[in-house]
Design a protein around this motif. Structure first.
Motif, PDB file in Angstrom:
ATOM      1  N   HIS A 389       0.952  -1.122  -0.019  1.00 46.42           N
ATOM      2  CA  HIS A 389      -0.167   0.199   0.046  1.00 46.42           C
ATOM      3  C   HIS A 389       0.815   1.297   0.069  1.00 46.42           C
ATOM      4  N   GLU A 390       0.821   2.055  -0.955  1.00 46.56           N
ATOM      5  CA  GLU A 390       1.437   3.315  -1.086  1.00 46.56           C
ATOM      6  C   GLU A 390       1.430   4.074   0.120  1.00 46.56           C
ATOM      7  N   GLU A 391       0.342   4.208   0.700  1.00 43.12           N
ATOM      8  CA  GLU A 391       0.368   4.927   2.014  1.00 43.12           C
ATOM      9  C   GLU A 391       0.986   4.443   3.093  1.00 43.12           C
ATOM     10  N   SER A 392       1.287   3.124   3.126  1.00 42.09           N
ATOM     11  CA  SER A 392       2.096   2.579   4.118  1.00 42.09           C
ATOM     12  C   SER A 392       3.635   2.918   3.668  1.00 42.09           C
ATOM     13  N   VAL A 393       3.816   2.847   2.618  1.00 49.57           N
ATOM     14  CA  VAL A 393       5.216   3.109   2.292  1.00 49.57           C
ATOM     15  C   VAL A 393       5.516   4.652   2.462  1.00 49.57           C
ATOM     16  N   MET A 394       4.461   5.567   2.192  1.00 45.01           N
ATOM     17  CA  MET A 394       4.773   7.019   2.634  1.00 45.01           C
ATOM     18  C   MET A 394       5.010   6.893   4.234  1.00 45.01           C
ATOM     19  N   ARG A 395       4.383   6.293   4.982  1.00 46.77           N
ATOM     20  CA  ARG A 395       4.471   6.498   6.366  1.00 46.77           C
ATOM     21  C   ARG A 395       6.007   5.891   6.738  1.00 46.77           C
ATOM     22  N   PHE A 396       6.419   4.898   6.073  1.00 47.77           N
ATOM     23  CA  PHE A 396       7.795   4.450   6.381  1.00 47.77           C
ATOM     24  C   PHE A 396       8.916   5.568   5.849  1.00 47.77           C
ATOM     25  N   ALA A 397       8.622   6.383   4.767  1.00 46.23           N
ATOM     26  CA  ALA A 397       9.516   7.349   4.502  1.00 46.23           C
ATOM     27  C   ALA A 397       9.297   8.725   5.531  1.00 46.23           C
ATOM     28  N   ARG A 398       8.141   8.716   6.084  1.00 48.09           N
ATOM     29  CA  ARG A 398       8.204   9.893   7.155  1.00 48.09           C
ATOM     30  C   ARG A 398       9.098   9.348   8.267  1.00 48.09           C
ATOM     31  N   GLN A 399       8.893   8.056   8.595  1.00 53.58           N
ATOM     32  CA  GLN A 399       9.925   7.493   9.863  1.00 53.58           C
ATOM     33  C   GLN A 399      11.149   7.515   9.671  1.00 53.58           C
ATOM     34  N   LEU A 400      11.343   7.406   8.420  1.00 52.34           N
ATOM     35  CA  LEU A 400      12.961   7.467   7.898  1.00 52.34           C
ATOM     36  C   LEU A 400      13.497   8.970   8.112  1.00 52.34           C
ATOM     37  N   ARG A 401      12.736   9.633   7.810  1.00 42.87           N
ATOM     38  CA  ARG A 401      12.953  11.395   7.705  1.00 42.87           C
ATOM     39  C   ARG A 401      13.141  11.585   9.463  1.00 42.87           C
ATOM     40  N   GLY A 402      12.284  10.915  10.375  1.00 40.94           N
ATOM     41  CA  GLY A 402      12.196  11.250  11.535  1.00 40.94           C
ATOM     42  C   GLY A 402      13.720  10.830  12.217  1.00 40.94           C
ATOM     43  N   MET A 403      14.021   9.593  11.613  1.00 40.16           N
ATOM     44  CA  MET A 403      15.522   9.126  12.026  1.00 40.16           C
ATOM     45  C   MET A 403      16.614  10.012  11.635  1.00 40.16           C
ATOM     46  N   GLY A 404      16.381  10.933  10.748  1.00 36.57           N
ATOM     47  CA  GLY A 404      17.453  11.728  10.467  1.00 36.57           C
ATOM     48  C   GLY A 404      17.959  11.044   9.071  1.00 36.57           C
ATOM     49  N   ILE A 405      17.337  10.139   8.666  1.00 38.73           N
ATOM     50  CA  ILE A 405      17.983   9.552   7.230  1.00 38.73           C
ATOM     51  C   ILE A 405      18.216  10.331   6.046  1.00 38.73           C
ATOM     52  N   ASP A 406      17.332  11.191   5.911  1.00 40.78           N
ATOM     53  CA  ASP A 406      17.110  11.928   4.638  1.00 40.78           C
ATOM     54  C   ASP A 406      18.361  12.713   4.656  1.00 40.78           C
ATOM     55  N   ASP A 407      18.494  13.279   5.837  1.00 43.49           N
ATOM     56  CA  ASP A 407      19.534  14.458   6.016  1.00 43.49           C
ATOM     57  C   ASP A 407      20.921  13.687   5.683  1.00 43.49           C
ATOM     58  N   ALA A 408      21.203  12.508   6.350  1.00 41.54           N
ATOM     59  CA  ALA A 408      22.266  11.588   6.172  1.00 41.54           C
ATOM     60  C   ALA A 408      22.660  11.328   4.648  1.00 41.54           C
ATOM     61  N   LEU A 409      21.601  10.902   4.104  1.00 43.05           N
ATOM     62  CA  LEU A 409      21.582  10.450   2.686  1.00 43.05           C
ATOM     63  C   LEU A 409      22.270  11.805   1.787  1.00 43.05           C
ATOM     64  N   ARG A 410      21.681  12.900   1.998  1.00 48.03           N
ATOM     65  CA  ARG A 410      21.948  13.978   1.384  1.00 48.03           C
ATOM     66  C   ARG A 410      23.420  14.518   1.718  1.00 48.03           C
ATOM     67  N   ALA A 411      23.804  14.163   3.077  1.00 45.89           N
ATOM     68  CA  ALA A 411      25.214  14.378   3.434  1.00 45.89           C
ATOM     69  C   ALA A 411      26.068  13.701   2.796  1.00 45.89           C
ATOM     70  N   ALA A 412      25.541  12.242   2.458  1.00 45.59           N
ATOM     71  CA  ALA A 412      26.598  11.298   1.553  1.00 45.59           C
ATOM     72  C   ALA A 412      26.425  11.686   0.359  1.00 45.59           C
ATOM     73  N   GLY A 413      25.757  12.570  -0.182  1.00 49.82           N
ATOM     74  CA  GLY A 413      25.694  12.929  -1.580  1.00 49.82           C
ATOM     75  C   GLY A 413      24.448  12.450  -2.550  1.00 49.82           C
ATOM     76  N   ALA A 414      23.817  11.790  -1.679  1.00 51.63           N
ATOM     77  CA  ALA A 414      22.433  11.414  -2.431  1.00 51.63           C
ATOM     78  C   ALA A 414      21.778  12.408  -3.419  1.00 51.63           C
ATOM     79  N   LYS A 415      21.150  12.368  -4.600  1.00 52.91           N
ATOM     80  CA  LYS A 415      20.486  13.325  -5.292  1.00 52.91           C
ATOM     81  C   LYS A 415      19.097  12.570  -5.705  1.00 52.91           C
ATOM     82  N   ASN A 416      18.448  13.610  -6.313  1.00 43.45           N
ATOM     83  CA  ASN A 416      16.897  13.149  -6.653  1.00 43.45           C
ATOM     84  C   ASN A 416      17.277  11.884  -7.621  1.00 43.45           C
ATOM     85  N   ASP A 417      16.270  11.040  -7.452  1.00 39.44           N
ATOM     86  CA  ASP A 417      16.397   9.704  -8.484  1.00 39.44           C
ATOM     87  C   ASP A 417      17.434   8.737  -8.221  1.00 39.44           C
ATOM     88  N   ASP A 418      18.320   8.947  -7.227  1.00 36.93           N
ATOM     89  CA  ASP A 418      19.230   7.982  -7.124  1.00 36.93           C
ATOM     90  C   ASP A 418      18.596   6.843  -6.365  1.00 36.93           C
TER      91      ASP A 418
END
Ligand SMILES: Nc1nc2c(ncn2[C@@H]2O[C@H](COP(=O)(O)OP(=O)(O)OP(=O)(O)O)[C@@H](O)[C@H]2O)c(=O)[nH]1
Ligand SMILES: [Mg+2]
Length: 431
Positions: A389-418
């Motif tokens: 379910h798309e919505e469940s996946v979106m919830r997971f994405a929010r949980q990742l953001r909450g853990m600071g993973i988005d920031d860490a990915l960006r810091a590691a050089g991740a870009k859109n569509d990687d």
């Protein structure tokens, strides 16, 4: 073969998955959420069984699994909880986490239970995710994974008194005359292969547990003969009866024998010699025994390596000579000797494995455009995400953001569509 040490894999059941479902009622076109929760997964529990004496049963069964919880169902019905898997072990079993070496627990009481691997909780169904903003959520959790680990179980006989000595000095015979135990007795060496326990009861009401241990020989601490595996049992006894054959039949020097056994005890663990020890001269009914004992006593008195000259208790298991005095002295020593705790046990009877889960995650960048995320908490959250379910996946994405993973990915050089990968699942990074 006597098995007193085994390695076993355990896997608790996963929680059942929560369900995404909606009410279908007449006249209610789009009923509210009605997906039930998953049931709890079974735990794997180690339990004391007074009838067991060895870990023999684990020779062939090396894997213990508990069932998964049932999945949640429509109409808010909760999945069935799985029953626990019970592993029965003898008293005196020490359970260790094989990989960390940490002691999980020590089975010493007859009713003791130890949760080794906790079953996962059931995932929540979509009834739990409704909100005024999202009255018909397509969100459900999968069940929490059950704990999975490898344990080492080791039997350390629980006895107050241990009989120690060379083979054929009369250890089993002594146990057989002072308790109701019926150990095998024979004139050849290594008759006893498994520790035998018996309960000694004195006329004055005192009692204690006596263990007849397999014979020790020179080099035992390094694995010679039946070796080190039996010295381990002596660790738990509070008083040691050191039996020395005075018959002269074996043609050994009793005094040398005495020193050799003490040497094996210290080589295994110097603490063992701090235990009160009673020197027992056996087979005193034999013709040469009195002479041999006199020589032994003389040597003992002139040996200056001993901190103090120990008292000697001469006995004959056949004529019963000296037995009463020996048992009374043993009971007296027990009265004044504390229990020796097993080293390194922290109180972990209800250990919560989830609390050990680290918050940390790591980001790897094995090739351009690919980022691999790993970490216990992250992987647990992922396993609990319903990817259908798309919505469940979106919830997971929010949980990742909450853990600071988005920031860490960006810091590691991740870009859109990687490509981002967790376990065997890949998705696109959307910045
Ligand atoms: N004469 C005499 N013989 C004894 C006495 N106690 C034991 N024996 C004999 O010594 C032999 C060995 O006795 P066990 O009790 O089997 O000796 P153990 O120390 O348990 O020997 P392992 O189990 O091989 O280590 C047997 O033949 C017994 O009958 C005793 O008090 N007097
Ligand atoms: Mg024996």
């Amino acid at each position: 073969m006597f098995v007193d040490q085994v390695k076993v894999d355990v896997k608790a059941g996963n929680g059942g998955n929560g369900m995404v479902a909606f009410r279908r009622e007449k006249f209610v076109p789009n009923g509210g959420p009605a997906g039930g929760d998953g049931g709890r997964g079974g735990s794997v529990i180690v339990e004391a069984d007074e009838g067991l004496r060895t870990l023999m049963d684990f020779r062939y069964t090396r894997k213990f699994k508990a069932d998964n919880g049932g999945n949640g169902m429509i109409k808010q019905m909760t999945g069935r909880s799985a029953s626990n898997t019970i592993i029965k072990v003898p008293l005196g079993t020490v359970v260790t986490d094989f990989n960390t070496g940490k002691i999980i627990g020590d089975i010493v009481d007859k009713d003791q239970k130890l949760v080794i691997a906790k079953g996962g909780r059931g995932g929540r169904g979509n009834i739990h995710f409704a909100s005024p903003k999202n009255p018909a959520p397509e969100i459900a959790e999968n069940g929490e994974p059950g704990d999975e680990l490898t344990i080492r179980m080791e039997l350390k006989v629980l006895a107050d008194v241990g009989l120690v000595g060379f083979p054929s000095v009369g250890k089993s015979t002594l146990l057989s005359v002072v308790t109701s135990a019926k150990p095998k007795i024979a004139a050849y060496h290594f008759t006893t292969l498994v520790p035998n326990l018996g309960m000694v009861r004195l006329d004055d009401g005192r009692d204690f547990v006596m263990a007849d241990l397999p014979g020790l020989i020179e080099g035992a601490a390094n694995g010679v003969g039946l070796g080190i595996q039996f010295l381990r049992h002596i660790e738990r006894t509070r008083v040691i009866l050191h039996l020395i054959d005075m018959s002269g039949v074996e043609e050994n020097d009793p005094f040398e024998d005495y020193l050799k056994i003490n040497h094996e005890l210290t080589s295994y663990d110097p603490e063992l010699l701090k235990r009160p020890q009673i020197v027992v001269a056996t087979k005193m009914d034999m013709p040469d025994a009195a002479d041999n004992l006199a020589k032994f006593e003389a040597k003992l008195k002139t040996d200056h390596t001993l901190a103090e000259v120990p008292a000697i208790y001469p006995i004959s298991s056949i004529t019963q000579q000296g037995i009463k005095a020996l048992l009374a002295q043993t009971a007296n020593l027990l009265d004044t000797t504390p229990q020796f705790p097993v080293k390194g046990v922290d109180d972990v009877e209800h250990r919560d494995y989830n609390s050990d889960v680290t918050q940390d995650f790591t980001v790897d960048n094995p090739e351009p455009g690919l980022f691999v995320l790993s970490g216990e908490k992250l992987e647990r959250l992922f396993k609990m995400t319903n990817l259908e379910h798309e919505e469940s996946v979106m919830r997971f994405a929010r949980q990742l953001r909450g853990m600071g993973i988005d920031d860490a990915l960006r810091a590691a050089g991740a870009k859109n569509d990687d490509t981002i990968q967790i376990l065997d699942y890949q998705f696109q990074f959307m910045d």
